[in-house]
Design a protein around this motif. Structure first.
Motif, PDB file in Angstrom:
ATOM      1  N   THR A 169       0.840  -1.195   0.000  1.00 48.80           N
ATOM      2  CA  THR A 169       0.000   0.000   0.000  1.00 48.80           C
ATOM      3  C   THR A 169       0.873   1.241   0.000  1.00 48.80           C
ATOM      4  N   HIS A 188       0.593   5.578   0.182  1.00 51.95           N
ATOM      5  CA  HIS A 188      -0.215   6.775   0.428  1.00 51.95           C
ATOM      6  C   HIS A 188       0.373   7.901  -0.411  1.00 51.95           C
ATOM      7  N   ASN A 209      -4.960   6.262  -0.924  1.00 51.64           N
ATOM      8  CA  ASN A 209      -4.209   5.060  -0.578  1.00 51.64           C
ATOM      9  C   ASN A 209      -4.477   4.022  -1.657  1.00 51.64           C
ATOM     10  N   THR A 237      -3.456   0.088  -2.967  1.00 52.80           N
ATOM     11  CA  THR A 237      -2.813  -1.199  -2.764  1.00 52.80           C
ATOM     12  C   THR A 237      -2.671  -1.884  -4.109  1.00 52.80           C
ATOM     13  N   SER A 241      -3.472   1.845   5.264  1.00 57.26           N
ATOM     14  CA  SER A 241      -4.076   3.046   4.701  1.00 57.26           C
ATOM     15  C   SER A 241      -4.245   4.102   5.784  1.00 57.26           C
ATOM     16  N   THR A 242      -4.105   5.379   5.407  1.00 58.88           N
ATOM     17  CA  THR A 242      -4.132   6.447   6.406  1.00 58.88           C
ATOM     18  C   THR A 242      -4.659   7.729   5.804  1.00 58.88           C
ATOM     19  N   ASN A 243      -5.222   8.577   6.649  1.00 62.27           N
ATOM     20  CA  ASN A 243      -5.607   9.924   6.265  1.00 62.27           C
ATOM     21  C   ASN A 243      -4.617  10.962   6.790  1.00 62.27           C
TER      22      ASN A 243
END
Length: 337
Positions: free
Chosen positions: A65, A67, A83, A85, A127-129
């Motif tokens: 993944t 970002h 994000n 993958t 995954s991240t914000n």
């Protein structure tokens, strides 16, 4: 068949042993497997056909993944991110990204007749914000990524490409602090500022590590072509210091103006002036008609710096005289033997 099986096994072993391992000189942006990629200029014409295409390769086995984040030319995140993958390749373009942008976001990216900014791409564990400058950002330490950027005018039959900036990750606690801390102080990402580039020179020459003696990045040297009647050159200088100075500090906010010298191919000085670097992404349109080199000097310390030049010509009366060329600039932290 036995030979093919052996070669396949050898490839597997090489990939397995290189997975996540740093394998280049730390402190300079080698084009090797990396954990972070930077596109120093994302550009889309507002009323022209200019666009930026990006291709990211995952060179490790399995899916991973990333970002990605878009920042404007002044280092402000514009809330365009995602994000992804994938296993193999991830292909995108600035025009497609901007298709979902709001008017406010487009305004933040507007620079004259273009939408412009830069993009960061990080291998992450989830995954991240978050921004990569935020505490808790899930950096992955493995080095799996390689990337290319293409600047295109496809309807006009023009395209050119250059590698993304490759930033290695997974640097352990024993690595000298001058070589790491790209986004945040002490993070595991390689730096490419004046101190880290001087560190690279010292360590690859078997010398003791000391700080950059004059605390500046001394020279950016860019190849330019301005052959009449229609040669055009522009230099992109990307300079960012998020860990030490924050995401929006520019070289011009702490120094400058900066000496700018244009030499022709015989080495004669044809222009001696100054230039301001008031953005993270600085685009300098080169004046005159002399093919040669442009030297920009004494960028302040702590800025991670990368530069390249666009060179092109469009000659409608003779398509054979239409050309495109792009070159990475030479960066010297010190004038060294």
């Amino acid at each position: 068949m036995l030979k093919k099986c052996f070669l396949g096994f050898l490839l597997f072993v090489l990939v397995a042993f290189s997975y996540g391992v740093s394998d280049a000189a730390l402190g300079i942006p080698d084009q090797v497997q990396s954990a972070t990629l930077i596109v120093p200029l994302m550009e889309k014409g507002i009323s022209t056909v200019h666009n930026t295409l990006t291709v990211v390769e995952d060179l490790c086995s399995g899916s991973h993944t990333v970002h990605w984040e878009i920042w404007n030319i002044d280092g402000t995140p514009v809330n365009l991110y995602g994000n992804v993958t994938f296993n193999g390749s991830w292909v995108s373009d600035f025009g497609s990204i901007l298709a979902s942008a709001s008017p406010a976001q487009l305004a933040l990216l507007t620079d004259g007749g273009f939408y412009r900014g830069f993009m960061t791409i990080d291998l992450v564990t989830a995954s991240t914000n978050l921004l990569p400058t935020d505490v808790g950002y899930p950096f992955s330490p493995v080095n799996c990524l390689s990337g290319l950027t293409y600047y295109v005018r496809l309807l006009e039959g023009a395209a050119n490409g250059i590698p993304m900036i490759h930033i290695e990750g997974g640097l352990d606690a024993g690595i000298h602090s001058n070589a790491k801390g790209f986004y945040q102080m002490g993070d595991d990402r390689e730096e490419i500022d004046n101190h880290s580039r001087y560190y690279a020179y010292l360590t690859t020459n078997g010398l003791a590590v000391v700080d950059d003696p004059d605390n500046t990045l001394n020279y950016i040297i860019s190849r330019v072509y301005l052959t009449p009647p229609n040669g055009i050159s522009r230099i992109v200088v990307w300079a960012w210091a998020p860990a030490q100075l924050g995401t929006t500090a520019t070289p011009g906010s702490v120094g400058g103006p900066f000496a700018y010298q244009h030499f022709d191919e015989a080495g004669s000085l044809v222009l001696n002036t100054n230039v301001n670097l008031n953005h993270i992404v600085n685009i300098i349109n080169v004046s005159g008609t002399a093919n040669g080199w442009v030297w920009i000097t004494n960028i302040p310390e702590n800025f991670d710096v990368y530069a390249f030049s666009f060179n092109s010509a469009t000659y409608t009366e003779n398509p054979a005289l239409t050309w495109e060329a792009m070159f990475e600039s030479t960066i010297l932290p010190e004038w060294l033997p």
